[in-house]
Design an enzyme around this catalytic site. Structure first.
Site, PDB file in Angstrom:
ATOM      1  N   LYS A   1       7.266  -1.437  18.784  1.00 17.05           N
ATOM      2  CA  LYS A   1       5.821  -1.177  18.723  1.00 17.05           C
ATOM      3  C   LYS A   1       5.105  -2.500  18.486  1.00 17.05           C
ATOM      4  CE  LYS A   1       2.030   0.096  16.055  1.00 17.05           C
ATOM      5  NZ  LYS A   1       1.432  -1.182  16.428  1.00 17.05           N
TER       6      LYS A   1
ATOM      7  N   GLU B   1      10.732  -6.561   6.314  1.00 19.09           N
ATOM      8  CA  GLU B   1      10.455  -8.004   6.201  1.00 19.09           C
ATOM      9  C   GLU B   1       8.968  -8.118   5.899  1.00 19.09           C
ATOM     10  OE1 GLU B   1      12.620 -10.381   6.431  1.00 19.09           O
ATOM     11  OE2 GLU B   1      14.220  -9.795   7.804  1.00 19.09           O
TER      12      GLU B   1
ATOM     13  N   CYS C   1       4.673 -15.636   6.983  1.00 20.57           N
ATOM     14  CA  CYS C   1       5.186 -15.003   5.760  1.00 20.57           C
ATOM     15  C   CYS C   1       5.939 -16.008   4.903  1.00 20.57           C
ATOM     16  CB  CYS C   1       6.088 -13.848   6.127  1.00 20.57           C
ATOM     17  SG  CYS C   1       7.247 -14.296   7.404  1.00 20.57           S
TER      18      CYS C   1
HETATM   19  P1  NAD Z   1       0.548  -5.083   9.048  1.00 21.46           P
HETATM   20  O1  NAD Z   1       1.406  -4.574   7.955  1.00 21.46           O
HETATM   21  O2  NAD Z   1      -0.892  -4.790   9.001  1.00 21.46           O
HETATM   22  O3  NAD Z   1       1.068  -4.511  10.454  1.00 21.46           O
HETATM   23  C1  NAD Z   1       2.369  -4.702  10.907  1.00 21.46           C
HETATM   24  C2  NAD Z   1       2.699  -3.646  11.939  1.00 21.46           C
HETATM   25  O4  NAD Z   1       2.729  -2.376  11.305  1.00 21.46           O
HETATM   26  C3  NAD Z   1       1.676  -3.532  13.075  1.00 21.46           C
HETATM   27  O5  NAD Z   1       2.358  -3.279  14.283  1.00 21.46           O
HETATM   28  C4  NAD Z   1       0.871  -2.312  12.651  1.00 21.46           C
HETATM   29  O6  NAD Z   1       0.279  -1.650  13.737  1.00 21.46           O
HETATM   30  C5  NAD Z   1       1.957  -1.462  12.022  1.00 21.46           C
HETATM   31  N1  NAD Z   1       1.458  -0.422  11.111  1.00 21.46           N
HETATM   32  C6  NAD Z   1       0.290  -0.398  10.421  1.00 21.46           C
HETATM   33  N2  NAD Z   1       0.197   0.763   9.719  1.00 21.46           N
HETATM   34  C7  NAD Z   1       1.337   1.451   9.958  1.00 21.46           C
HETATM   35  C8  NAD Z   1       1.838   2.714   9.515  1.00 21.46           C
HETATM   36  N3  NAD Z   1       1.131   3.484   8.689  1.00 21.46           N
HETATM   37  N4  NAD Z   1       3.042   3.128   9.954  1.00 21.46           N
HETATM   38  C9  NAD Z   1       3.763   2.352  10.789  1.00 21.46           C
HETATM   39  N5  NAD Z   1       3.335   1.155  11.260  1.00 21.46           N
HETATM   40  C10 NAD Z   1       2.141   0.712  10.841  1.00 21.46           C
HETATM   41  O7  NAD Z   1       0.859  -6.641   9.121  1.00 21.46           O
HETATM   42  P2  NAD Z   1       0.150  -7.730  10.064  1.00 21.46           P
HETATM   43  O8  NAD Z   1      -1.226  -7.939   9.549  1.00 21.46           O
HETATM   44  O9  NAD Z   1       0.353  -7.384  11.498  1.00 21.46           O
HETATM   45  O10 NAD Z   1       1.055  -9.017   9.766  1.00 21.46           O
HETATM   46  C11 NAD Z   1       0.834  -9.847   8.692  1.00 21.46           C
HETATM   47  C12 NAD Z   1       1.782  -9.512   7.550  1.00 21.46           C
HETATM   48  O11 NAD Z   1       3.120  -9.502   8.006  1.00 21.46           O
HETATM   49  C13 NAD Z   1       1.749 -10.534   6.437  1.00 21.46           C
HETATM   50  O12 NAD Z   1       1.764  -9.886   5.190  1.00 21.46           O
HETATM   51  C14 NAD Z   1       3.034 -11.319   6.631  1.00 21.46           C
HETATM   52  O13 NAD Z   1       3.512 -11.941   5.477  1.00 21.46           O
HETATM   53  C15 NAD Z   1       3.945 -10.273   7.149  1.00 21.46           C
HETATM   54  N6  NAD Z   1       5.044 -10.887   7.912  1.00 21.46           N
HETATM   55  C16 NAD Z   1       6.292 -10.890   7.387  1.00 21.46           C
HETATM   56  C17 NAD Z   1       7.332 -11.511   8.063  1.00 21.46           C
HETATM   57  C18 NAD Z   1       8.718 -11.578   7.490  1.00 21.46           C
HETATM   58  O14 NAD Z   1       9.637 -11.926   8.223  1.00 21.46           O
HETATM   59  N7  NAD Z   1       8.924 -11.276   6.228  1.00 21.46           N
HETATM   60  C19 NAD Z   1       7.083 -12.107   9.295  1.00 21.46           C
HETATM   61  C20 NAD Z   1       5.787 -12.066   9.811  1.00 21.46           C
HETATM   62  C21 NAD Z   1       4.777 -11.443   9.109  1.00 21.46           C
END
Ligand code: NAD
Length: 482
Positions: free
Chosen positions: A169, A243, A282
C-alpha cells in the site's frame, strides 16, 4: 493499481491527485482512491497466487528477483527522477542513491533466496527431525512517503524470496515510484504475486490490517499510526513488524574535534542528521550532544557546513536539499521551530524560517540549528521529521548516555570518538537498534535494522531478520524403520 497482474482503477471510481512537493499546485498524476473492496480483491489475488509461488524451487524465485534487479537497474534513472518529483528528495544527494539501493536490495535478497531454510536435529538414525521455514502467506506492506522505494526494497524482495505473496500500500503523498516499481516487477512475476494498491491509510490501509486473509502486516510509518496498526493486527494474531519513528542521538566526544578531525566529524553529523533529505528520515540524528570543551567550535564548523547546503528544486542536479513533502508537514516543522525559538536562552545558529528563494514555489525550508537546548524541551523529545537539529552540551559520559536514553524512541544513534573504549562503551549502553561509530550514512545491505522502545518491533532487513520476519517454523519428526 496493480491487482492480479492487471492495472485497475478503484471499484469506487474515485481518484486522488498526487501533488508536487517542489512545485506548488502542480498535479503530477492521479491515482485510484482504493477502498475496502479493493483491498479485498488485492488480498484475494495474492491468496490465489500464493500456493504456486510458495512451492517453487527457491532458485525460480531467485531467478525472477535477479531479473527484476537487472530491469530496475536499467530504469534506475527513471526511478530516481520520479522519486525526486514525487517525494521532493533531491535527485543527486538522495533520489538516485535511494533508487540504487532498491536495485541492490533485489539483488541481495534474490541472491540469498536459498537461505530461507530449516535445520536437521542429530536425533539418531531412526529419527528424521527437521524444520521447514515456510512462508507466512499474504504479506501487506504499508509504506510511508519519505523514501518509498528504499522502504519497499526493505520489504518486497525479502518477502517474495521467502515464498510469500504481497500487497503493497503506497503512501497518499508519494505513490508514483511504487507504481513504476510494480510495472517493472510485473514483467517477471506471475499475476497476483505482487499487488500494489493506492488510497488512504484509514480506509484501504486499515482494510488490509484487519483482513483475515493477510497473514503478516509489515508497517513502516509513524509511531502513532503504528500503535493502532499493531493493536488491530494483534486482535487476530496476525504477524506484525513495525518500523516507526525516532529521535536519534549524535554524541560528539572532544577527541573527534581535533584540528585534523573536526571537519570530517561535522560532515558526518550533517549526514547523520539527514539534512539532505530535509530531515525527513526516521534515523535522523536530530539530537546533537557535543562535549562542552568543543561545543562552540564544533557548532561553528557544523553551522558553516550546513549553511552552505543549496536548498532548491529536487530535480536540479545542483540541489543538495529538496522540498518538504506537503503543507501539513511544512506547517508542523515551522511550529516546532517557533516553539524551540521561544524557549529561554535558546541560541538560533541557523533559522530555516529565514529561507526565501524567489524562483521556487514549493514547500522549501532552510535547515535550522538550535543551541542551548534542554533535553526535556519538545524540540528535543518529539520527532519533528524536518531539517531541525537541536544541540545540547555535556561533560560526563554517564550523563550523556543517560540523556541520550531519556527518550521514548530508540531507532538509531551516532557516536563520534577516536577512543575505542569510550566509543564502544557508549554504543553498547545506548538503547537503540542501530548505533554507528564515526560515520553517519544510511543502512548497508545485510545489516540488522529496527527499533528499540517506541521505534518499533521486529527486524526485516538482515537475512536473519528476514527469515524471522517472513517465515514461520514447522517442525517435522519422522520415525524411520532402521
Ligand atoms: P504515517 O504513519 O502517517 O503513514 C504511513 C502509512 O500508513 C501510509 O501509507 C498511511 O496511508 C498508512 N496509514 C495511515 N493510517 C493507517 C491506518 N489506520 N491503518 C493502516 N495504515 C494506515 O507515516 P508517514 O507520515 O507516511 O511517514 C513518516 C513517519 O514514518 C515518521 O514517523 C518516520 O519516522 C516513520 N518512518 C519510519 C521508518 C523506519 O524504518 N523506522 C522509515 C521511514 C519512515
Amino acid at each position: 493499481m496493480l491487482i492480479g497482474g492487471e492495472w485497475v482503477p478503484s471499484l469506487s471510481g474515485e481518484w486522488a491527485d498526487v501533488v508536487s512537493p517542489g512545485r506548488r499546485g502542480v498535479v503530477l498524476a492521479r491515482v485510484p482512491e482504493g477502498t475496502e473492496a479493493d483491498a479485498d480483491r488485492a488480498v484475494q489475488a495474492a491468496q490465489a497466487a500464493f500456493p504456486a509461488w510458495a512451492k517453487l524451487h527457491f532458485s525460480q524465485r531467485q531467478k525472477a528477483l535477479l531479473k527484476i534487479a537487472d530491469a530496475l537497474e536499467a530504469r534506475v534513472e527513471d526511478l530516481a527522477v520520479l522519486t525526486a518529483a514525487d517525494t521532493g528528495n533531491a535527485l543527486r544527494t538522495q533520489a538516485r542513491p535511494e533508487a540504487n539501493t532498491l536495485v541492490n536490495l533485489f539483488r541481495y535478497f534474490g541472491g540469498v533466496a536459498g537461505e530461507f531454510k530449516g535445520t536437521v536435529l542429530p536425533a539418531g538414525d531412526d529419527q528424521l527431525q527437521y524444520t521447514r521455514r515456510e512462508p507466512l502467506g499474504v504479506v501487506a506492506g504499508i509504506l510511508p512517503w519519505n523514501s518509498p522505494l528504499m522502504i519497499a526494497g526493505m520489504k518486497t524482495p525479502a518477502a517474495l524470496a521467502a515464498g510469500n505473496t504481497l500487497v503493497l500500500k503506497t503512501a497518499e503523498d508519494a505513490p508514483l515510484t511504487i507504481l513504476l516499481l510494480a510495472e517493472i516487477c510485473n514483467e517477471f512475476l506471475p499475476p497476483g504475486v505482487l499487488n500494489v494498491v493506492t488510497g488512504r491509510g484509514h480506509v484501504i490501509g486499515e482494510a488490509l490490517v484487519t483482513h483475515p486473509g493477510v497473514h503478516k502486516v509489515s508497517f513502516t510509518g509513524s509511531t502513532r499510526v503504528g500503535i493502532g496498526v499493531g493493536e488491530k493486527a494483534a486482535k487476530r494474531l496476525a504477524h506484525v513488524s513495525l518500523e516507526l519513528g525516532g529521535k536519534s542521538p549524535n554524541i560528539v566526544f572532544p577527541d573527534a574535534c581535533t584540528s585534523e578531525l573536526i571537519d570530517e566529524t561535522a560532515t558526518g553529523v550533517l549526514t547523520a542528521m539527514r539534512f539532505t533529505r530535509q530531515g525527513q528520515s526516521c534515523t535522523a540524528g536530530s539530537r546533537l550532544f557535543v562535549h562542552a570543551d568543543v561545543y562552540d567550535a564544533f557548532l561553528e564548523k557544523l553551522t558553516e557546513k550546513v549553511r552552505a547546503l543549496k536548498v532548491g528544486d529536487p530535480l536540479d542536479e545542483a540541489t543538495d536539499m529538496g522540498s518538504i513533502i506537503n503543507q501539513k508537514q511544512y506547517d508542523q516543522v515551522v511550529n516546532y521551530i517557533k516553539d524551540g525559538k521561544s524557549q529561554p536562552n535558546v541560541r538560533v545558529l541557523l533559522d530555516g524560517e529565514d529561507f526565501t528563494a524567489d524562483d521556487l514555489d514549493g514547500f522549501y525550508q532552510g535547515p535550522t540549528i538550535l543551541a542551548g537546548v534542554g533535553n526535556d524541551w519538545r524540540v528535543a523529545q518529539e520527532e519533528i521529521f524536518g531539517p531541525v537539529l537541536v544541540a545540547i552540551p555535556w561533560t560526563d559520559r554517564d550523563d550523556v548516555i543517560a540523556m541520550a536514553n531519556d527518550s521514548t524512541y530508540g531507532l538509531a544513534a551516532y557516536v563520534w570518538s577516536q577512543d575505542l573504549t569510550a566509543a564502544l562503551d557508549t554504543a553498547n549502553r545506548i538503547e537503540s537498534g542501530w548505533v554507528q561509530v564515526n560515520q553517519g550514512g544510511g543502512q548497508v545491505i545485510g545489516q540488522a535494522y529496527g527499533g528499540y522502545k517506541m521505534s518499533g518491533i521486529g527486524r526485516e532487513f538482515s537475512i536473519e531478520g528476514a527469515i524471522e520476519a517472513f517465515t514461520q517454523t514447522k517442525q517435522i519428526n519422522v520415525k524411520l524403520n532402521v
